[in-house]
Design a protein around this motif. Structure first.
Motif, short mmCIF file in Angstrom:
data_model
loop_
_atom_site.label_atom_id
_atom_site.label_comp_id
_atom_site.label_asym_id
_atom_site.label_seq_id
_atom_site.Cartn_x
_atom_site.Cartn_y
_atom_site.Cartn_z
N VAL A 104 12.37 18.49 -7.20
CA VAL A 104 12.16 17.87 -8.53
C VAL A 104 10.70 17.33 -8.82
CG1 VAL A 104 13.31 15.46 -9.47
CG2 VAL A 104 14.73 17.07 -8.12
N GLY A 105 10.14 17.18 -7.76
CA GLY A 105 8.76 16.76 -8.10
C GLY A 105 8.12 16.23 -6.64
N ILE A 106 6.95 15.56 -6.89
CA ILE A 106 6.41 15.16 -5.64
C ILE A 106 6.26 13.46 -5.99
CG2 ILE A 106 4.04 14.84 -4.32
CD1 ILE A 106 5.45 17.58 -3.97
N VAL A 107 6.54 12.69 -4.80
CA VAL A 107 6.15 11.11 -4.78
C VAL A 107 5.26 10.82 -3.65
CG1 VAL A 107 8.39 10.79 -5.83
CG2 VAL A 107 8.33 11.14 -3.37
N SER A 108 4.43 9.85 -3.84
CA SER A 108 3.60 9.58 -2.73
C SER A 108 3.36 7.61 -3.00
CB SER A 108 2.18 10.13 -2.82
OG SER A 108 1.54 9.75 -4.01
N THR A 109 2.92 7.23 -1.93
CA THR A 109 2.68 6.07 -1.87
C THR A 109 1.42 5.65 -0.71
OG1 THR A 109 3.79 3.77 -1.75
CG2 THR A 109 4.63 5.46 -0.18
N GLN A 110 1.10 4.40 -0.68
CA GLN A 110 0.21 4.12 0.34
C GLN A 110 0.27 2.77 0.66
OE1 GLN A 110 -3.83 5.50 -1.09
NE2 GLN A 110 -4.15 3.41 -2.04
N GLY A 111 -0.12 2.35 1.88
CA GLY A 111 -0.15 1.05 2.47
C GLY A 111 -1.02 0.79 3.49
N SER A 112 -1.09 -0.38 4.13
CA SER A 112 -1.59 -0.64 5.23
C SER A 112 -1.12 -0.15 6.38
CB SER A 112 -1.69 -2.12 5.49
OG SER A 112 -1.92 -2.64 6.88
N THR A 113 -2.07 0.41 7.48
CA THR A 113 -1.51 1.11 8.74
C THR A 113 -0.92 -0.16 9.62
OG1 THR A 113 -3.77 0.69 9.80
CG2 THR A 113 -3.33 2.90 9.00
N LYS A 114 -1.01 -1.37 9.16
CA LYS A 114 -0.45 -2.58 10.01
C LYS A 114 0.98 -2.68 9.42
CE LYS A 114 -4.33 -5.47 11.01
NZ LYS A 114 -4.67 -4.57 12.16
N GLU A 115 1.49 -2.06 8.36
CA GLU A 115 2.90 -2.16 7.68
C GLU A 115 3.69 -1.09 8.59
OE1 GLU A 115 2.34 -3.70 3.34
OE2 GLU A 115 2.09 -1.41 3.54
N PRO A 116 5.01 -1.40 8.70
CA PRO A 116 5.90 -0.37 9.41
C PRO A 116 5.78 0.79 8.30
CG PRO A 116 6.87 -2.50 9.35
CD PRO A 116 5.54 -2.83 8.52
N LEU A 117 6.10 1.85 8.71
CA LEU A 117 6.32 3.23 8.12
C LEU A 117 7.62 3.06 7.05
CD1 LEU A 117 4.41 5.52 7.74
CD2 LEU A 117 5.80 6.75 9.45
N SER A 118 8.49 2.32 7.71
CA SER A 118 9.70 2.44 6.78
C SER A 118 9.74 1.78 5.54
CB SER A 118 10.80 1.48 7.79
OG SER A 118 10.12 0.32 8.20
N TYR A 119 8.64 0.86 5.28
CA TYR A 119 8.16 0.14 4.11
C TYR A 119 7.69 1.17 3.11
CZ TYR A 119 8.18 -4.72 6.01
OH TYR A 119 8.30 -5.91 6.26
N LEU A 120 6.82 2.29 3.56
CA LEU A 120 6.45 3.42 2.64
C LEU A 120 7.61 4.40 2.31
CD1 LEU A 120 2.91 4.12 4.25
CD2 LEU A 120 3.70 2.60 2.26
N ILE A 121 8.52 4.33 3.32
CA ILE A 121 9.53 5.45 3.18
C ILE A 121 10.42 4.78 2.18
CG2 ILE A 121 11.54 6.53 4.36
CD1 ILE A 121 9.95 6.84 6.73
N THR A 122 10.83 3.48 2.19
CA THR A 122 11.57 2.70 1.11
C THR A 122 11.08 3.05 -0.11
OG1 THR A 122 12.50 1.30 2.50
CG2 THR A 122 12.67 0.87 0.52
N ASP A 123 9.81 2.90 -0.27
CA ASP A 123 8.92 3.10 -1.60
C ASP A 123 9.27 4.46 -2.15
OD1 ASP A 123 7.76 2.06 -3.69
OD2 ASP A 123 5.65 2.86 -3.05
N LEU A 124 9.01 5.65 -1.29
CA LEU A 124 9.30 6.89 -1.66
C LEU A 124 10.79 7.09 -2.07
CD1 LEU A 124 7.22 8.82 1.13
CD2 LEU A 124 6.47 8.50 -1.12
#
Length: 85
Positions: free
Chosen positions: A25-45
């Motif tokens: 369908v497309g490409i999605v991306s997000t960014q955050g701090s390396t101190k945050e859990p990866l799960s936060y970024l995955i939830t945003d994706l």
């Protein structure tokens, strides 16, 4: 890619190429701090992909993109938003 109405169900997460038929369908991306859990970024994706009508994401390897002003690392996560039949 094709356009779909927003998806309101669960968005599956894949870290490997999903088996079976699916459509990109497309490409999605997000960014955050390396101190945050990866799960936060995955939830945003997942949220971004659902808004495009995708019901799955195929997550690529995270990349670090430098250092934020507060000294923490910045991580970028990208995924292919997919629609699985």
């Amino acid at each position: 890619g094709p356009e779909y109405p927003p998806w309101d169900g669960p968005v599956r997460v894949y870290f490997y190429n999903p088996s079976g038929e699916y459509e990109e369908v497309g490409i999605v991306s997000t960014q955050g701090s390396t101190k945050e859990p990866l799960s936060y970024l995955i939830t945003d994706l997942q949220r971004r992909a659902a808004s495009m009508g995708a019901n799955g994401i195929f997550v690529q390897s995270p990349t670090t993109t430098g250092t934020a002003s507060n000294g923490t690392g910045v991580i970028k996560l990208t995924a292919t938003a997919i629609r699985i039949e």
